[in-house]
Each structure stands twice: as C-alpha cells, then as structure tokens.
Write a protein that holds these residues in place. Structure first.
Motif, PDB file in Angstrom:
ATOM      1  N   SER B  16      54.045  39.737  27.429  1.00 21.58           N
ATOM      2  CA  SER B  16      53.634  38.506  28.093  1.00 21.58           C
ATOM      3  C   SER B  16      53.977  37.281  27.272  1.00 21.58           C
ATOM      4  CB  SER B  16      52.141  38.547  28.364  1.00 21.58           C
ATOM      5  OG  SER B  16      51.465  38.901  27.189  1.00 21.58           O
ATOM      6  N   ARG B 185      43.728  49.316  45.869  1.00 23.85           N
ATOM      7  CA  ARG B 185      43.499  49.198  44.430  1.00 23.85           C
ATOM      8  C   ARG B 185      42.120  48.643  44.126  1.00 23.85           C
ATOM      9  NH1 ARG B 185      48.063  47.356  40.427  1.00 23.85           N
ATOM     10  NH2 ARG B 185      46.363  47.846  39.060  1.00 23.85           N
ATOM     11  N   PHE B 187      40.682  45.906  44.244  1.00 25.43           N
ATOM     12  CA  PHE B 187      40.217  44.699  43.588  1.00 25.43           C
ATOM     13  C   PHE B 187      39.751  43.624  44.545  1.00 25.43           C
ATOM     14  CE2 PHE B 187      44.748  43.413  43.034  1.00 25.43           C
ATOM     15  CZ  PHE B 187      44.665  42.136  43.508  1.00 25.43           C
ATOM     16  N   HIS B 205      43.936  35.442  45.115  1.00 19.94           N
ATOM     17  CA  HIS B 205      44.265  36.743  44.545  1.00 19.94           C
ATOM     18  C   HIS B 205      45.379  37.437  45.298  1.00 19.94           C
ATOM     19  CE1 HIS B 205      41.193  37.412  41.417  1.00 19.94           C
ATOM     20  NE2 HIS B 205      40.665  36.385  42.036  1.00 19.94           N
ATOM     21  N   TYR B 209      48.806  35.298  43.738  1.00 23.22           N
ATOM     22  CA  TYR B 209      49.181  36.145  42.613  1.00 23.22           C
ATOM     23  C   TYR B 209      50.062  37.317  42.999  1.00 23.22           C
ATOM     24  CZ  TYR B 209      46.313  33.789  39.203  1.00 23.22           C
ATOM     25  OH  TYR B 209      45.813  32.869  38.353  1.00 23.22           O
ATOM     26  N   ASN B 210      49.919  37.824  44.208  1.00 23.49           N
ATOM     27  CA  ASN B 210      50.602  39.074  44.508  1.00 23.49           C
ATOM     28  C   ASN B 210      51.648  39.012  45.599  1.00 23.49           C
ATOM     29  OD1 ASN B 210      49.421  41.261  42.776  1.00 23.49           O
ATOM     30  ND2 ASN B 210      47.569  40.291  43.524  1.00 23.49           N
ATOM     31  N   TRP B 293      58.604  41.856  38.206  1.00 28.00           N
ATOM     32  CA  TRP B 293      58.499  42.412  36.863  1.00 28.00           C
ATOM     33  C   TRP B 293      59.155  43.762  36.763  1.00 28.00           C
ATOM     34  CZ3 TRP B 293      52.946  41.483  34.722  1.00 28.00           C
ATOM     35  CH2 TRP B 293      52.655  40.139  34.843  1.00 28.00           C
ATOM     36  N   ARG B 295      60.358  45.594  34.809  1.00 24.94           N
ATOM     37  CA  ARG B 295      60.501  45.497  33.379  1.00 24.94           C
ATOM     38  C   ARG B 295      61.229  46.697  32.814  1.00 24.94           C
ATOM     39  NH1 ARG B 295      54.761  45.794  30.870  1.00 24.94           N
ATOM     40  NH2 ARG B 295      54.440  43.959  32.108  1.00 24.94           N
TER      41      ARG B 295
ATOM     42  N   ASP C  86      41.738  49.669  36.735  1.00 26.20           N
ATOM     43  CA  ASP C  86      42.493  48.505  37.177  1.00 26.20           C
ATOM     44  C   ASP C  86      41.800  47.750  38.298  1.00 26.20           C
ATOM     45  OD1 ASP C  86      44.693  48.975  35.506  1.00 26.20           O
ATOM     46  OD2 ASP C  86      45.273  50.627  36.799  1.00 26.20           O
ATOM     47  N   LEU C  89      40.921  44.172  37.756  1.00 24.86           N
ATOM     48  CA  LEU C  89      41.887  43.355  37.049  1.00 24.86           C
ATOM     49  C   LEU C  89      43.127  43.136  37.901  1.00 24.86           C
ATOM     50  CD1 LEU C  89      41.610  45.200  33.650  1.00 24.86           C
ATOM     51  CD2 LEU C  89      40.187  43.376  34.530  1.00 24.86           C
ATOM     52  N   ASN C  90      43.249  41.934  38.400  1.00 26.51           N
ATOM     53  CA  ASN C  90      44.437  41.569  39.149  1.00 26.51           C
ATOM     54  C   ASN C  90      45.646  41.690  38.226  1.00 26.51           C
ATOM     55  OD1 ASN C  90      46.435  40.302  40.595  1.00 26.51           O
ATOM     56  ND2 ASN C  90      45.042  38.808  41.483  1.00 26.51           N
ATOM     57  N   PRO C  91      46.607  42.532  38.576  1.00 26.04           N
ATOM     58  CA  PRO C  91      47.701  42.804  37.640  1.00 26.04           C
ATOM     59  C   PRO C  91      48.530  41.575  37.292  1.00 26.04           C
ATOM     60  CG  PRO C  91      48.165  43.721  39.800  1.00 26.04           C
ATOM     61  CD  PRO C  91      46.747  43.298  39.811  1.00 26.04           C
ATOM     62  N   ARG C  92      48.455  40.538  38.085  1.00 22.76           N
ATOM     63  CA  ARG C  92      49.274  39.357  37.830  1.00 22.76           C
ATOM     64  C   ARG C  92      48.512  38.251  37.107  1.00 22.76           C
ATOM     65  NH1 ARG C  92      53.599  40.541  41.243  1.00 22.76           N
ATOM     66  NH2 ARG C  92      53.794  42.714  40.734  1.00 22.76           N
ATOM     67  N   MET C  93      47.272  38.546  36.720  1.00 20.11           N
ATOM     68  CA  MET C  93      46.495  37.512  36.038  1.00 20.11           C
ATOM     69  C   MET C  93      46.341  37.877  34.573  1.00 20.11           C
ATOM     70  SD  MET C  93      43.480  36.775  38.748  1.00 20.11           S
ATOM     71  CE  MET C  93      42.592  35.356  38.157  1.00 20.11           C
ATOM     72  N   TYR C 135      48.684  40.510  29.992  1.00 19.44           N
ATOM     73  CA  TYR C 135      48.437  40.983  31.339  1.00 19.44           C
ATOM     74  C   TYR C 135      47.737  42.339  31.247  1.00 19.44           C
ATOM     75  CZ  TYR C 135      51.523  37.352  33.010  1.00 19.44           C
ATOM     76  OH  TYR C 135      52.075  36.145  33.300  1.00 19.44           O
ATOM     77  N   ASP C 137      48.396  45.158  32.352  1.00 16.31           N
ATOM     78  CA  ASP C 137      49.268  46.300  32.099  1.00 16.31           C
ATOM     79  C   ASP C 137      49.472  46.558  30.617  1.00 16.31           C
ATOM     80  OD1 ASP C 137      49.527  45.732  34.696  1.00 16.31           O
ATOM     81  OD2 ASP C 137      51.666  46.174  34.813  1.00 16.31           O
TER      82      ASP C 137
END
Lengths: 326, 297, 312, 371
Positions: B16, B185, B187, B205, B209-210, B293, B295, C86, C89-93, C135, C137
C-alpha cells in the motif's frame, strides 16, 4: 447405472424461463405498438399522398387497415393475426411481411450464427492461452491483436475483403452479385460476409475479457489444484465452469449485438437479409415490416437465452436443485 | 545470487505504500497511456475548433484540389470535393463525443441506481426492475435504433439517448452482481451492525469503494460502442449527414473510390475509428487492471 | 440487564424457543456444532435478522418495539464481532479509514481528536501504528481480527456478541485474541455473548455456558459445572471430544457421523437419534414422542437442562 | 551433484528444499521454504506444525510439484522411494531454477528451465495421485462442484489402478466410501459435493486420495474448519486407516493436539525453516531436558485443564508471524522468544543458529541447546 439428471427441476426451470420469455415478448409487442400509435405523422402517408385527399376515401382506407378502431382493439386484432402467422402487409411492396421475414430471416440467422462461430474460434484460444499466464508477452500480444481486430470498423473491413477478392483474385464479379440477380451460391461469397462480421462485430474483446476472467478464477479454485494433485487433467475439471458456462453466457449475450452488426454487413455485401430489410423499412417508414423485424429479433434473442438456461440447468447441478426447491 | 540483508527493525515497504505507478503492470500503463492519448486527441479537437486552429475549413469545397494524396499542405490529403481530410477527421470526432458522453451518463446513472436498488433490496423490487431491464434487453440495440429512426427521424442526440437507455441493463446487471457478491462477504451486515446508515453503506462502501472499476470500464467500453454505433449509423446514412463530417459518412463517401484504387479516402477515417475504439478499449482494460489490483506477488 | 426470548419459525426453524439472560460484565458462552443456530441468535439480538416472535430486552428496552432511528442508537451499545475475518473490513479501505469511520458513527471529532482516539484504539488492541496505512489484504489473520475488534470497541459498546472470534486463527494467535478480549472486558466493563465451538475457550472465558443443539438450548449453567458435570448427553459427548495432554483420547465414535439435518426434522427430543443414553435405556418412547419435547428445566442452582434422562 | 545414500525404508527424503517466490512489487524474494530437510519412513506419520505463513503448505506443494505459477526458485533434493526404486523429484534441476520470469537478476540463475519443467511434469504425472496423494484443508472447495462424488473417486481409480471399466471403478468407489464410514455409499455416489457436509466431503477426499493406494499421503490441515466432534472423528478415521493400510502420512497442521494424536515424528517450522525435528516422544516428553523455545510456546498457547479451571491468563506467543521477505541476520524467533538469556542473547542477534543434534534423531536450531 443411473446418473442423477434431475429432469423434473430442469424442466421446471426451463418452463419458467419460457413463460417469462413469452411475457417479455408480449410486453415488447405492446410497447412497440404504442410507440407506433404515438409516433408523429400518419402511418398512411404513403397512400394518402399518392391517392386522393377525399376524407371519405381516407376513412375507407383507414377502415381497410382497421385504423378506425380503438388502440386496444387494434392491438388485439394485430395480436390475433400474429398468432396466425400474419404480420400484416408491407406498406411498400404490399406483400405479406411474414413470408418476407422468413425468407430473409434465415439468411440473417446463417450470417449471425456463422459469424458467432468465427468470433468464438478467434476468441476462445486467445482467452485460454492468456489465462494460462505461461508466456505473458505472447498472451499480451494476442490480446492486443484481438483488440485491434474487434476495433476494426466492419464496413471498411468489408470493402477491403471485397476488394481483395474481386480485384486481386477475381473470384467473383462484385457488381453482378446481390439481391437483384438472386442469391448466388458461391462459397466465397457465402463465407466472406460471415468471416468479416465474425472478425469485425466488436465483441471479440469482450468475449476474451469475460472468458479470461472466468477461466482465471476457475483455474485458481481449490478443486483444480486438488484435481492436479490427484493426477487428473485440469481441463477436464475446469471445462464446465471455466469454458462451457462463459461461452454460453457470451453467446446468449452477444446475439443481439451481432444481429445489429448484421445490418451493416448486409448493406456492404448486398446480403439479402433482415438487416437490409430493416434498413429499407427504416428509410421508408414501413411500419409493419419494422414491427415484424423487431418481434423476430426479440424471438431470436430469447431463443438464445432459453438455450443458455437449458445448458446451465444441465451443467450446474445446483441450479436444478434450486429449481426443485422453488 | 545477490542477497540483500535488511537491518533488523527496518521493514520492507508494504504494497500500500508503493506508489500506484510503481506497483502497476508496465503493460497496463502503456495501455492507459495510449487510451489517454486518444481521449486527449478528441478533447483537443474541440479546442482546435473553438480557437480556429484547424488547418482548413472542413466544409470548404475546393474542386481544384480534388483527391490529392498526402503532402505537406494536406497532411492526410483531400477528398473528392477537395476538402481537407485531416480537418474533417478532427471535426468528425465531435460527431460522437458529446452525444456519446450523454449516452454514457444516462447508462451509468440509471444502471447504477437500478443495480444498487435491485441488488441491495432483492425480492419484489428486484423482480420488477429486472423485468423492465429484460424488456429493454429483449430487442437488439440496432433494431431499436432503426425503429426510432423509422418512427421519429431523430437527431444524433436522441439516438444516443436511446443507446444510453439500451446500455442500462448491462451496467445494472454488473453492479447488481457486485452488490450480491459483497453481500456474501458479510460486510453490509457488519456495517449495519456498526450502525452505519443504509445510504452510507450503499453509496460509500459499495459504490465508491468497490464499484469504481466497473463504472470506469463500462464508461470506456460505452464510448467504444458509441463510436461503433455512430459510425455505423452515419455509414448507413442515418446519423450525421453530409456535408457535416463524421467518420462513418467519410468512409461511406470514400467507398466508391475504393474500387478505383484510391484507398485513402475511406482508410484514413477508418483508421481514426480503429485507433479511437482501440484507445478506449485499452484505457478501460488498463484502468480496470489498475483499480482491480491485479497485483503481482 | 439483558434478557431475551425469541422464536423464529420459517419453513426451517433456525432458532426455536430460546431464552436466556445476561448480567452486566458477564460472559455467556454459546456452544454448539456448526449450523445449530448459534450465529442466528447473535444476529437476532442485533436485529440483523427479524425474529418471528419473542422479546429481546436490553437495558429494560424491548428492542423489537423500537423504530429504526431508535434502534440505531441502541446499536452503539451492542456490537458484534463477526466470524469471518474479512467481514467487517472493506477490502478497499485502509485500516485508518476503517477505524475513522467506526469512530465517526457516534462521535464527531476534529482531526487531532480523531488521531488521538485512533492511537488509543490501537493501544487497546496492541496493533502497530504502521499498520494504519495498510489495506486489510496485507494484514495477517491476527491483525485483521484485532482491527475488527478495534472497529467494534470504537463505538464504545457495553455488550459485544463475539461470533467465533478465534475459529479462523492459529492456536498461538487464538490465545492472543482471547487474552485481548478478557483484558478489554476488564478495562471497559463489557459483557460478552461468546459464540464458539471451541469448548476449552468457552469454558475459560465464560461465566455461564449455554449448549445449543438444533436451534434449541439443551443445557445451560455455570461454566465449570457444564464442563465438568454435564447433565445432558450431548454436552457430555461434546466435552469428551476434547483431548488432553497428548495420548489420552476419549472416543466420540459412538456419536454418529451424521450431523443433524433441519430438512428432516426429528420428532420428540432432537438429539435422540444420536443419543447414547437413549440407546442405553433401550429406546424409551418418551424421547421420540412428538408431543413431549423436553423443556429446559432447572435442576440445580441456576443449572438448566432439557432432557428426559439427564446424567446425574 | 552427489547423490547421497538413501536408507531403504525411507519413503520420502527431502534435502535442503528451498521454494522462493519473487515479488515484483517489493522487488525481493519471499522465502517461503528455506532450506528444509526431513524424511519419512514407511508406515510413519510425520507431522509438520507451525503457524500459518510458516511455509508448511508450500513444502507439501513443492513435494507434489504443484507450484508452477509465479517467478521463483525451487531447489534441493526430494528423494522418493517406491517399489524399491528411488528417484529424485528435482533431478536435473540446476542449482537454482527460476520459473518464468523476465527479471534479469533471476534470469541469470535460470538454466534450462523450460526443459526441466517439462521433464518434471512428465515425471510428476506418474507420481501425483498414484504414489503421493493429497487431501486438502477445505474439503468443500477441493471437490469439483460439477461432478458427482462417485465419478470423482472413480476417475482417480481409473487413472491409477488396473481397473479400466467405468462400472467397476464406480463399484470400487462405493467400497472406498464404505471404508471411510459413509452411510449408504451407493446412494452417496450420485450426490454432488455441495449437498454434503464438511465432514462428509473430507471423508470423500480421503477415499479419493487412498483409492489409488499411494505410498505417501499428504494431509494438509485435514481437520481445520470442521466441527470439534467431526475433527475428532476424522483423526480417528485416519488413525484407523493408517493401521489398516500401513499408510505413510505427511501431516500438516497448526494444531498441536492433532499432531499429538497422530504423528510419530514432528517437524516444527518457523519462518520457512524447521526449527526442531525429532520423534514425538522426544519432543513431547515433558522430562526431556531441552526443547526449542518456539515449540514450548506453541504447546503453551493451548490452555491446559488446570489453566481453564483457574481461568488463568493464556500464555500467548507475543508478536506476529514474521514475514519471509526480510532476511534476518540472527534467529528468526528472536523478537518473540521468551527464553533467550544473557548467555546467548548476543549470539541470537548476530547469526542464525545451525541445526544441531541434541539427542537420537532429535535436531534443534537454537543456541540454548549448545553446551
């Protein structure tokens, strides 16, 4: 030895999808019918302009076409005709739309399905190769190549193809072919539009993107690793979820898109198909033809989706199980 | 093998903390760069038009300089009426850009709304919205457009409005599946338990964010499709009409000279179409990879 | 402080007729196999799922009668740690944003106040400050869990439902988390509903333990008594499945493999098909009698058991 | 490369195994498995224990050659003995092999990679599932959701045994299902994995792994994520099968209690290295005078009956699992170690301890063990 294909839930699922499709088709027809009635301008302008301005005669024409009744009644009678295979008569030619539709519809279906196959033949290998990530630069190059293919404007590609085959190879005389001289059976002439539309319909990139994402996801699943650990072929194990399902999804999703592309390609190649008919009808405001084409196209789209549902139901035991629960 | 000993206590920089351009794949950056170049080109066409920087008036007919091949005065040559092709290509990008933006905004706005609502609420709302979207999806785009042309004889903005509407289902279904995925998930539930407002959960959220990547890739794909549709329509003679330049009608106008051996008239605008569609594809792909990402280990 | 009675009846009753209460600064352990409805109980209390019938009283307020806005206020007093690492926890925050958000739900703080509060939270959960810009992750399991706990205590709750807070963690990290939870309880005066299938941890952390089987509480009492003098055959089997000190293994082979199945409901006592006592007593009729499902009855000092033939 | 003499009854002997991954983002190697050696004798259970991220799963996957993605390095020797023949699974491997990469630094050490990978795939094809089988951590996701249970077991039987008729294979599959104590196996054959419980799936996995009668079974966290009651039953089942079939098992887990019930020999892994290795009775014997501080910490983090009764504070290992990117100069456990004393402190910080033998077949990597 019996395998548990649960026929009943699959049948249930397919029937449900079928009814939804019928419902949607009805809604489509209502929608278009109302637009037709609400559209500015009188649909009979062709006749009225040509013939007399006499109100009595106009009324007579209106009566002849059933335009003096209320919209609901008109719709119902139109629907009734539709069920009997009667789409009305073309304003332009006066011939029944239905017969014409069937004639050109088959041509367009050949074009559409053929080019779908061409597209898949290009897209699937590239998607498979690039999902393996064996050689990153090869897969990137292939993907770029596929993107360039799908960005090619299809009409220009058509001309290039015609030019190459007529001028350079002299395979067939360009100008004599086409609707006027009837549909010439010439395999090059037959294949050319299919290949051109298959390359240039603009959906290769999307199919690759979707398939690659799905395949990558499936190949990283635990069960693929487990299959590898037990010495089984990973392709056998990933075939259903990684290839069959995304391909079916994409076929069903891209049929409308390719039907749209057919309009252009048929124009370029003088292919006597639905797209040309639609183009002509749009120029002439030939409402019954446009209506017929819309319904026809919607039916094709839903047939595609229905076959997708059937494949899914057979492939995925969970859907059939859910169908049982529902 | 070269080994690097790291002092005790000193930490290897976390993912990050690595700037985005360094952790990105080089190929993605190339793609994004190319895409941005195309976008910049299109935007610059407006500037040149406003500032009268065009080399020639794209509409000015000059029969003395017909069908010239590229030279220093006409970089891309002239067409059958002696009009400068470069100027026409630059102005031609305006035929789709603004209307295209309109269609994308419509598709994204309504698509996002429909997707969020039907994915988050589910049940009856979902069924109704899905039915409406299915209805739109039942007819091929091109047929709807021809239908509209037959009935209304509309301008390009109206056509793009229709294109926007026909794109709503795609966006909506993508957003919806993302919402459903996020719901799995847990959340959303966790946010609720924390006491967040539903509005915050949905817009902050889920959407912010997503769903950024989905929105961006749909925007770029939408632009590519708009170019395809606009040029096809112009080619068919329904979109932008001569003498107003559009890449589609430029290709169509050049097609007759094609068989006389003069490729350039239709190839130049065709290349413009190719490059700009490709640009938007690659931009979308690259941004998607960057934002999703992808990655490396 | 807290008492609940709820009843959920869908086609499949996930949680059926459960009552228990919890005092301040007390921990109630809820034990059972996966799928027995433990998590559902937690979500019911937080009103994440609407119960079909029943009463949830928190600080003297019945939660089921509250309107949405009022419920939001009550929720700041009650929080839940989710089983899934998880989940919260928002994965993008980034971690900092996650904590900031949690704090700002009920508190308005300026920049310095916020920073102070965040570092206070980090201290409370033993998290390094450098992790703030990560993050989710990039965190290890234990760190994720600690961020989850920090997020929950950020709203200053009085009551926390901990839904299997250690199940996804390594044993060494489990111990850290358990210690952390116990420290926080002392520090902040929390009450816990500790849901777990790890019996040792439940016994360790709880004052009282309730054992659930198929959506019902079959035994409830002080943790020491439940662990060492269980009365319900199921509790007995559960505890005997624990192994201690290496070689000593107590067999559970008598408990059949077959987990219970909500879709094929059992008549009478829900446990009887797997029950040892039932077989030993020669399949007594009462156990399978659909009219006569055993009720939770008090058998000793605050010890309740739902069985026709409790082990004495 | 000199080939060391392999003791006949050793089924698997791993020497100096290294599995590194290259991280582009951090521009460094992740040393997931760093010079690991162990061996398993026939009929023995070797338990590898350690926290998550210590490289124990990667070790198992390296043995089976399942690591193919990502640039990195695999090196060492893995000797597999089967039917009296010993082969080195990493035979012909250049000193360091890099798997697919573009980076110069790694390319330098890569020699004949693709050729070796191909050879290795051919070699592994005869080994995966046949000589070495594996069961996985999450049984539900390790079964193909689109194929029936019976077919999946039958596939494994068809691939690895003399049975070639599908019908016979299905019958054999039913027999195996019965063997792992599944009720009404002939009906379960036609079930899809999603309808089965976790315990059931794990037993199907076990049946599938054992159906080819492998010489070695790798069990990667076979009980994690299952209910306590089911966990105990799975362990018992493995124990029972081990006795019946004289199985050789490589058991990988983070749970000491599982190890204690099943394993004969234990390897404790920390940060990609084995820090203690020996027979279970040597390591677990409370009278044994010396153990690795990490082993002690692992054992202690599980509460004893007394501790629970007295509601004592748990003895957790402080800190977190170390990342395997950082190259530490000293002992990897230094920060979390409670037992380091003034005598060794300086040494611990300066250099990593070597593996030394402190008892019969009992090895340890700690300065405390020295004199």
């Amino acid at each position: 030895m019996k395998y548990t294909i649960l026929w009943k839930p699959i049948l249930k699922l397919v029937l449900r999808e079928f009814f939804i499709a019928i419902l949607l088709l009805l809604s489509v027809s209502i929608l278009i019918f109302s637009i037709l009635k609400l559209a500015p301008g009188d649909p009979l302008h062709i006749f009225i302009n040509i013939q007399t301005q006499n109100p009595e005669e106009i009324a007579a024409i209106k009566r002849e076409f059933g335009l003096d009744r209320s919209i609901a009644v008109q719709y119902l009678s139109w629907l009734n005709n539709l069920i009997h295979g009667n789409f009305g008569n073309s304003f332009r030619t006066g011939r029944p739309v239905f017969g014409e539709l069937i004639k050109v519809g088959v041509n367009t279906l050949i074009l559409t399905i053929g080019s779908m196959i061409v597209t898949l033949l290009i897209a699937i290998p590239i998607a498979v190769i690039s999902s393996l990530r064996r050689c990153p630069f090869l897969s990137w190059g292939l993907t770029l190549f596929a993107y360039i293919l799908s960005s090619l404007p299809v009409f220009w590609l058509g001309y290039i193809a015609i030019y190459i085959f007529t001028k350079k190879f002299n395979l067939f005389p360009f100008l004599s072919a086409g609707a006027a001289s009837g549909f010439r059976i010439n395999w090059i002439y037959f294949l050319l539009p299919i290949i051109v539309l298959g390359i240039g319909n603009g959906s290769i990139s999307e199919i690759i993107r979707h398939m690659r994402a799905q395949l990558e996801r499936v190949l990283s699943e635990d069960y693929i690793k487990a299959a590898k650990a037990k010495g089984a072929s990973i392709w056998r194990h990933s075939f259903k979820e990684g290839i069959l399902i995304p391909v079916t999804t994409m076929i069903a999703a891209k049929i409308p898109f390719i039907l749209g592309g057919a309009v252009v390609v048929e124009q370029v190649f003088n292919w006597p198909g639905m797209g040309r008919l639609a183009w002509q009808a749009a120029l002439d405001r030939d409402y019954p033809v446009i209506m017929g084409i819309t319904i026809f196209a919607a039916v094709v789209v839903h047939l595609g989706r229905l076959s997708q549902t059937i494949v899914f139901a057979f492939v995925n035991p969970q859907t059939s199980e859910k169908g049982e629960a529902a | 093998m070269r080994t690097r000993y790291i002092q005790r206590g000193a930490e290897v920089s976390e993912f990050s903390q690595i700037p985005i351009w360094r952790r990105a794949n080089k190929k993605d950056l190339i793609q994004i760069g190319f895409g941005l170049f195309v976008v910049f080109f299109v935007l610059s066409s407006y500037i040149t038009a406003v500032l009268h920087l065009l080399p020639y008036d794209p509409l000015k007919i000059n029969l003395k300089e017909m069908m010239q091949s590229p030279d220093y005065r006409h970089i891309l040559g002239t067409d059958f009426m002696g009009r400068d092709i470069l100027s026409r290509i630059i102005v031609g990008s305006q035929a789709y850009f603004m209307p295209g933006l309109l269609s994308i905004i419509i598709a994204l706005f309504f698509g996002i709304m429909a997707g969020l609502v039907s994915g988050y609420n589910g049940g009856m709302t979902d069924s109704i919205i899905s039915y409406i979207l299915d209805l739109i999806d039942s007819i091929p785009k091109m047929v709807i457009i021809l239908l509209a042309i037959a009935f209304f004889r509309p301008g390009i903005y109206f056509i793009m409005l229709i294109v926007g509407i026909t794109n709503i289902p795609t966006v909506a279904s993508l957003i919806k599946s993302k919402v459903i995925f996020l719901k799995k998930r847990n959340f959303i539930e966790a946010g609720k338990a924390l006491g967040l407002k539903t509005r915050d959960i949905i817009f902050k959220h889920i959407l912010w964010y997503n769903c950024k990547a989905i929105v961006i890739i749909q925007a770029t794909l939408g632009m590519a499709e708009v170019i395809l549709i606009e040029t096809s329509l112009s080619y068919l003679g329904f979109g932008v009409q001569e003498p107003e330049p559009s890449w589609g009608n430029m290709v169509a106008a050049g097609k007759d000279y094609f068989f006389m051996g003069d490729f350039f008239l239709s190839t130049a605008p065709a290349a413009a179409i190719l490059i700009s569609i490709l640009g938007f594809y690659l931009l979308g792909d690259g941004l998607n990879n960057l934002l999703e990402w992808r990655r490396k280990r | 402080m807290f008492s609940a009675l709820k009843k959920e009846k869908r086609i499949i009753p996930a949680v059926d007729d459960i009552s228990f209460y919890l005092k301040e600064k007390e921990t109630l352990g809820l034990v059972g196999e996966s799928g027995c409805g433990k998590t559902t109980v937690g979500k019911l209390i937080l009103r994440l799922i609407a119960p079909t019938d029943g009463k949830i009283v928190f600080n003297g307020v019945d939660l089921l009668n509250l309107r949405k806005s009022e419920l939001r206020k009550v929720r700041s007093q009650m929080q839940m740690i989710f089983q899934d690492l998880d989940a919260a926890l928002n994965p993008r925050m980034k971690v900092r944003d996650i904590l900031k958000e949690a704090i700002s739900v009920y508190e308005e703080l300026d920049y310095y106040g916020m920073n102070k509060r965040i570092s206070e939270l980090l201290n409370q959960v033993n998290l390094k400050k450098s992790k703030l810009s990560n993050y989710p992750d990039e965190l290890s399991g234990g760190e994720k869990r600690r961020v989850g706990i920090a997020r929950v205590i950020a709203v200053k709750p009085k009551f926390i439902i901990a839904d299997e807070p250690t199940s996804a963690l390594d044993v060494s990290i489990q111990a850290q988390v358990i210690n952390l939870l116990r420290d926080l309880q002392e520090e902040l005066g929390l009450s816990y509903l500790f849901i777990s299938h790890d019996l040792r941890l439940v016994e360790l952390i709880s004052n009282k333990v309730a054992v659930m089987y198929m959506g019902r509480i079959v035994e409830m009492g002080l943790s020491g008594r439940i662990a060492h003098k269980p009365m319900h055959p199921y509790t007995n089997v559960l505890w005997s499945s624990l192994t201690e000190g290496g070689e000593k293994t107590i067999s559970v082979s008598r408990l059949s493999w077959q987990a219970f199945d909500f879709e094929r409901p059992v008549t009478g006592c829900r446990f009887h098909p797997r029950c040892e006592v039932f077989k030993a007593r020669g399949n007594p009729k009462e156990c399978a009698d659909p009219q006569n499902e055993p009720k939770l009855t008090e058998t000793g000092t605050s010890h309740y058991v739902a069985c026709h033939f409790p082990i004495l | 490369m000199e080939k060391k003499k392999v003791v006949i009854n050793e089924v698997l002997k791993v020497e100096d195994l290294r599995t590194y991954f290259y991280s582009y983002a951090k521009e460094a190697f992740i040393r997931s498995v760093d010079s690991v050696s162990f061996s398993i004798r026939k009929g023995e259970v070797l338990g590898i224990v350690g926290e998550s991220g210590c490289g124990k799963s990667i070790t198992a996957q390296s043995v089976l050659g399942l690591i193919t993605d990502g640039p990195g390095i695999i090196s060492g020797n893995i000797f597999l003995t089967h039917n009296g023949k010993t082969i080195n699974l990493l035979e012909g491997l250049p000193d360091y092999v890099s798997v697919k990469t573009k980076r110069k630094a790694i390319l330098e050490i890569a020699k004949d990679v693709t050729g070796w990978l191909k050879r290795s795939e051919i070699l592994m094809k005869g080994i995966r599932g046949k000589v070495i089988s594996m069961i996985f951590q999450n049984p539900k996701s390790a079964l193909n959701p689109f194929i029936t249970v019976g077919e999946q077991i039958a596939e494994s039987i068809l691939l690895h045994s003399s049975i070639s008729a599908k019908k016979e294979a299905i019958d054999a599959a039913a027999k195996w299902l019965e063997r792992v104590q599944i009720d009404s196996p002939s009906m379960r054959l036609y079930d899809y994995p999603f309808g089965l419980s976790g315990g059931m799936c794990q037993r199907v996995m076990i049946a599938m792994a054992l159906s080819s009668e492998p010489a070695l079974l790798i069990a990667d966290e076979p009980t994690t994520g299952l209910d306590v009651t089911i966990q105990t039953k799975i362990i018992e089942l493995l124990k029972q099968l081990k006795e019946e079939l004289n199985l050789t098992i490589l058991l990988i887990t983070h749970d000491m209690s599982v190890i204690m019930q099943l394993a004969d020999r234990i390897a404790v892994m920390y940060g990609g290295r084995i820090v203690e290795y020996g027979l279970k009775r040597e390591i677990m014997d409370s009278s044994s005078f010396i153990r690795h501080p990490y082993t002690i910490a692992l054992l202690n983090s599980q509460p004893t009956v007394e501790e629970i009764k007295m509601k004592e504070r748990l003895r957790a290992i402080k800190g977190d699992v170390p990342d395997t990117i950082t190259l530490y100069r000293g002992c990897r456990f230094y920060e979390r170690c409670d037992l380091k004393n003034d005598r060794v402190k300086k040494k611990c910080k300066e250099a990593e301890p070597e593996m030394i033998e402190i008892g019969v077949g009992h090895y340890m990597r700690c300065y405390l063990a020295e004199g």
